[in-house]
Design an enzyme around this catalytic site. Structure first.
Site, mmCIF file in Angstrom:
data_model
loop_
_atom_site.group_PDB
_atom_site.id
_atom_site.type_symbol
_atom_site.label_atom_id
_atom_site.label_comp_id
_atom_site.label_asym_id
_atom_site.label_seq_id
_atom_site.Cartn_x
_atom_site.Cartn_y
_atom_site.Cartn_z
ATOM 1 N N GLU A 132 0.850 -1.201 0.000
ATOM 2 C CA GLU A 132 0.000 0.000 0.000
ATOM 3 C C GLU A 132 0.884 1.250 0.000
ATOM 4 O O GLU A 132 2.011 1.226 0.478
ATOM 5 C CB GLU A 132 -0.933 -0.006 1.210
ATOM 6 C CG GLU A 132 -0.248 -0.191 2.565
ATOM 7 C CD GLU A 132 0.265 1.097 3.168
ATOM 8 O OE1 GLU A 132 -0.137 2.166 2.678
ATOM 9 O OE2 GLU A 132 1.060 1.026 4.117
ATOM 10 N N CYS A 146 4.463 5.186 9.850
ATOM 11 C CA CYS A 146 5.053 4.593 8.649
ATOM 12 C C CYS A 146 6.504 5.010 8.420
ATOM 13 O O CYS A 146 7.401 4.170 8.450
ATOM 14 C CB CYS A 146 4.215 4.954 7.428
ATOM 15 S SG CYS A 146 2.613 4.115 7.395
#
Length: 440
Positions: free
Chosen positions: A151, A267
């Site tokens: 993703e 992230c």
């Protein structure tokens, strides 16, 4: 098609709702019964623009279901793995225990269905080599194939990035013999491919490295301009001018060249450190040593702001009143994981400062995770009687604040623009002493 999404955190919940939005029947599974109950009522357990509408619409129309039981996934064509892979407590690498547990529970259900391939699709960010290991495990089950499909979501744009991504990447065991799994995943993504979104098929290892490489490169750009901003502070140069000029070079580009307090979230820091760790395990320590410096520059920006605050308060933080504008690691999210703003707030608090934190949407998470910090619902209440104001998350509403109004509330008109978003002449004309990182 009938799809499952295993893991309904930020990534999984958005993916599940988005796949229902394009017409599939989707089952979202998570072991957190409270989260599943909330999602099942069509309510978002986190802040993400546009997600509430997509979620509630597809729960209401019956295409989107949520469950805690793997038994409900028995008749599914494609299973997406969207489990968290947080940084391990004992090092920089990724904790894969959530993926391992999910595979243990899913494997007994996997089988070929009516002669068709059953597909498992990895969405999680994992160390290179992980997909090959999982693929070999699943290959022992007849008719089951694995694709790694990383993703590329940006928090604040997650629904858009899922429904209109800038690319689709498939990682397969053998690019010369992957027709079945590619065809099946193409069927899942048919509405996206109809929009002419580029699709690339690589081997597992390339697909895994695409995600962490992209995030590590972005982290490098951010830390580079922050290092330059420190030179600007020393020499009197203006980092905004420097960034503008080098960004005109089309080999470099302007994005991610705004100096400030650095990056955070769930992230970029994790992926950067995960790549450092995996490179070390594979014997590429020297080639990736520079990424340790990138990480150190980023975390050092937080201490830099604390030192600046101490200087602005005449060397003494104990008992001084400091207002923090922004708690989320970036605007348009309530995510406070590895938030630079909160890290700075905690450092100031640990030195005796009386810290008030405000944020448009993240205060619930602040109160839950950091109860020692005083949370204020409004900017005005946070700034009232403050000796120093720190703008640390670039929410649009903070850019539009009236400096004249706030000047009447603060005890001393001193502000640090930690994101370089304020109109410096307007604030200075209103009587504020403004310190903008890297600006003359």
């Amino acid at each position: 098609m009938k799809i499952s999404v295993i893991g309904c955190g930020y990534l999984g919940a958005v993916h599940a709702a988005s796949m229902a939005e394009v017409g599939h029947e989707v089952y979202g599974l998570d072991v957190d019964s409270t989260r599943i109950a909330t999602l099942g009522r069509g309510l978002a357990p986190f802040h993400e623009p546009g997600f509430d509408e997509v979620l509630s619409r597809n729960v209401d129309n019956g295409r989107l279901h949520f469950t805690t039981s793997y038994d409900d996934l028995d008749d599914v064509d494609v299973h997406f793995l969207a489990l968290g892979t947080p940084q391990r407590d004992d090092g920089l690498g990724a904790d894969l225990s959530y993926i391992d547990s999910a595979l243990d529970a899913l494997a007994p259900l996997l089988k070929a269905r009516n002669g068709r391939t059953t597909l498992v699709v990895g969405k999680s960010t994992v160390p290179v080599g992980t997909a090959r290991t999982i693929g070999e495990r699943l290959a022992a089950i007849p008719g089951v194939k694995l694709v790694w499909n990383p993703e590329f979501l940006r928090e604040g744009f997650a629904v858009e990035d899922t429904l209109r991504p800038d690319r689709l990447v498939y990682g397969v065991a053998d690019t010369a013999d992957a027709a079945d799994e590619v065809e099946l995943l193409d069927a899942v993504y048919a509405p996206l491919l109809a929009l002419k979104i580029p699709r690339r098929v690589y081997n597992y290892e390339s697909a895994e490295l695409v995600k962490v490489s992209a995030n590590s490169f972005l982290a490098t750009k951010i830390s580079f301009i922050n290092a330059i901003s420190e030179l600007c502070d020393i020499t009197g140069a203006d980092v905004a001018d420097v960034a503008e000029a080098i960004g005109m070079d089309d080999r470099i580009g302007r994005k991610f060249l705004r100096a400030g307090i650095g990056f955070g979230g769930g992230c970029l820091p994790k992926d950067l450190r995960g790549l450092i760790s995996r490179a070390g395990e594979l014997g590429a320590v020297d080639s990736f040593a520079f990424l340790r410096d990138i990480d150190a520059i980023n975390t050092g920006r937080r201490e830099y702001v604390v030192r600046l605050a101490r200087r602005l308060l005449d060397g003494e933080l104990d008992g001084r009143r400091i207002a923090i504008l922004g708690a989320a690691f970036k605007p348009d999210t309530d995510d406070v994981r590895d938030s630079p703003a909160l890290d700075i707030a905690l450092k100031l608090y640990s030195e005796g400062a009386r810290v008030k934190v405000t944020d448009p949407v993240a205060l619930g998470n602040v109160r839950k995770r950091y109860p020692a910090l005083h949370a204020e619902e409004s900017v005005e209440d946070a700034v009232r009687n403050a000796d120093l104001v720190l703008l640390l998350t670039e929410w649009p509403e903070y850019k539009q604040l009236d400096p004249t109004v706030l000047r009447e509330l603060a005890s001393d008109a001193k502000i640090v623009d930690g994101r370089n978003v304020l109109d410096l002449p307007a604030w200075r004309a209103a009587g504020w002493h403004v310190e903008a990182l890297g600006r003359s």
